[in-house]
Design a protein around this motif. Structure first.
Motif, PDB file in Angstrom:
ATOM      1  N   TRP A  40       0.152   2.773  -6.357  1.00  0.00           N
ATOM      2  CA  TRP A  40       0.192   4.395  -6.432  1.00  0.00           C
ATOM      3  C   TRP A  40       0.769   4.196  -4.612  1.00  0.00           C
ATOM      4  O   TRP A  40       1.318   5.280  -4.133  1.00  0.00           O
ATOM      5  N   THR A  41       1.063   3.761  -4.139  1.00  0.00           N
ATOM      6  CA  THR A  41       1.315   3.172  -2.430  1.00  0.00           C
ATOM      7  C   THR A  41       2.420   2.198  -2.093  1.00  0.00           C
ATOM      8  O   THR A  41       2.801   3.144  -1.095  1.00  0.00           O
ATOM      9  N   GLU A  42       2.923   1.612  -2.968  1.00  0.00           N
ATOM     10  CA  GLU A  42       3.903   0.664  -2.517  1.00  0.00           C
ATOM     11  C   GLU A  42       5.325   0.906  -3.078  1.00  0.00           C
ATOM     12  O   GLU A  42       5.490   1.747  -4.292  1.00  0.00           O
ATOM     13  N   GLU A  43       5.732   0.691  -2.492  1.00  0.00           N
ATOM     14  CA  GLU A  43       7.422   1.232  -3.277  1.00  0.00           C
ATOM     15  C   GLU A  43       7.789  -0.081  -3.489  1.00  0.00           C
ATOM     16  O   GLU A  43       9.063   0.274  -4.645  1.00  0.00           O
ATOM     17  N   ARG A  88       4.448   8.220  -9.177  1.00  0.00           N
ATOM     18  CA  ARG A  88       3.802   8.838  -8.084  1.00  0.00           C
ATOM     19  C   ARG A  88       3.016   9.987  -7.881  1.00  0.00           C
ATOM     20  O   ARG A  88       2.823  10.954  -8.060  1.00  0.00           O
ATOM     21  N   LEU A 121      -4.266   1.324  -6.533  1.00  0.00           N
ATOM     22  CA  LEU A 121      -4.074   2.239  -5.490  1.00  0.00           C
ATOM     23  C   LEU A 121      -2.942   1.290  -4.169  1.00  0.00           C
ATOM     24  O   LEU A 121      -1.646   2.140  -4.015  1.00  0.00           O
ATOM     25  N   ARG A 122      -2.491  -0.266  -4.684  1.00  0.00           N
ATOM     26  CA  ARG A 122      -0.895  -0.292  -4.500  1.00  0.00           C
ATOM     27  C   ARG A 122       0.036   0.441  -5.468  1.00  0.00           C
ATOM     28  O   ARG A 122       1.482   0.029  -4.866  1.00  0.00           O
ATOM     29  N   LYS A 178      -1.427  12.940  -2.140  1.00  0.00           N
ATOM     30  CA  LYS A 178      -1.299  11.969  -1.064  1.00  0.00           C
ATOM     31  C   LYS A 178      -2.250  11.640  -0.388  1.00  0.00           C
ATOM     32  O   LYS A 178      -2.504  12.472   0.504  1.00  0.00           O
ATOM     33  N   PRO A 179      -2.345  10.121   0.118  1.00  0.00           N
ATOM     34  CA  PRO A 179      -1.749   8.907  -0.837  1.00  0.00           C
ATOM     35  C   PRO A 179      -1.839   8.745  -2.359  1.00  0.00           C
ATOM     36  O   PRO A 179      -0.731   8.358  -3.078  1.00  0.00           O
ATOM     37  N   TYR A 180      -3.088   9.054  -2.676  1.00  0.00           N
ATOM     38  CA  TYR A 180      -3.400   9.106  -3.893  1.00  0.00           C
ATOM     39  C   TYR A 180      -4.582  10.026  -4.059  1.00  0.00           C
ATOM     40  O   TYR A 180      -5.518  10.626  -3.246  1.00  0.00           O
TER      41      TYR A 180
END
Length: 192
Positions: free
Chosen positions: A85-88, A108, A82-83, A112-114
């Motif tokens: 997929w979501t963290e820059e 990615r 999850l990180r 959204k977000p996943y």
């Protein structure tokens, strides 16, 4: 399941495709994140990623995994996926069973977000706890196949809701999946 989902996706246009369960302790989280992000794009958001710790002791044995570590590893892997997929920023993480060094996904997710996440739950409440912790859909396995082992579903759902509240998540009872075995023979009988 990703291979099957890829083939089914090419032959369908509208049906949603779920992985059932990917036993996360058997796979490096970065590879799972990359495979499911690609599937999410190939299907234009028609996938769901089901996860579990791995229910077959024989598989864990063959992979050299101590069964008592599987649930913890599943949660750790899911958190990392999850990180990713979501963290820059790239992620560095050192575990007792995998390492990430400035890691990021190739792509990615399309959704959204996943993509939707589902967690397997069986006879113990631990799957309900994990589902609540991550705000995931819950797939209850073996609810009909082994009638003498059917858990108290009302009590189990309460556990999921209380855990979700504790972690600032929400679970939706309407998304709760009760998994039933269906054989090819059974399906063919209904076609005639």
């Amino acid at each position: 399941p990703e291979v099957f989902m890829g083939i089914a996706a090419e032959r369908t246009r509208h049906i949603k495709l779920g992985s059932g369960v990917v036993s996360l302790p058997y796979h490096h989280p970065l590879m799972v994140a990359n495979r499911f992000a690609l599937l999410d794009h190939l299907t234009r958001g028609r996938i769901m990623m089901g996860v579990g710790p791995g229910a077959l002791v024989g598989d864990a044995y063959m992979l050299g995994i101590t069964p008592s570590t599987q649930r913890r590893r599943m949660e750790e892997a899911l958190e990392i996926i999850l990180r990713l997929w979501t963290e820059e920023d790239p992620i560095t993480h050192e575990s007792d069973w995998f390492t990430l060094r400035e890691a990021s996904v190739h792509l990615r997710p399309y959704t959204k977000p996943y993509p939707p996440i589902a967690v397997a739950a069986s006879q113990t409440p631990s799957g309900m706890v994990t589902g609540g912790k991550f705000g995931a859909t819950i797939l209850s396995l073996n609810t009909v196949r082994f009638p003498g082992l059917i858990p108290n579903h009302k009590k189990f759902w309460t556990i999921a809701e209380e855990t979700a509240e504790k972690y600032g998540q929400k679970v939706n009872r309407h998304d709760w999946g009760l998994v039933l075995p269906v054989s090819y023979t059974h399906l063919r009988a209904h076609e005639t």
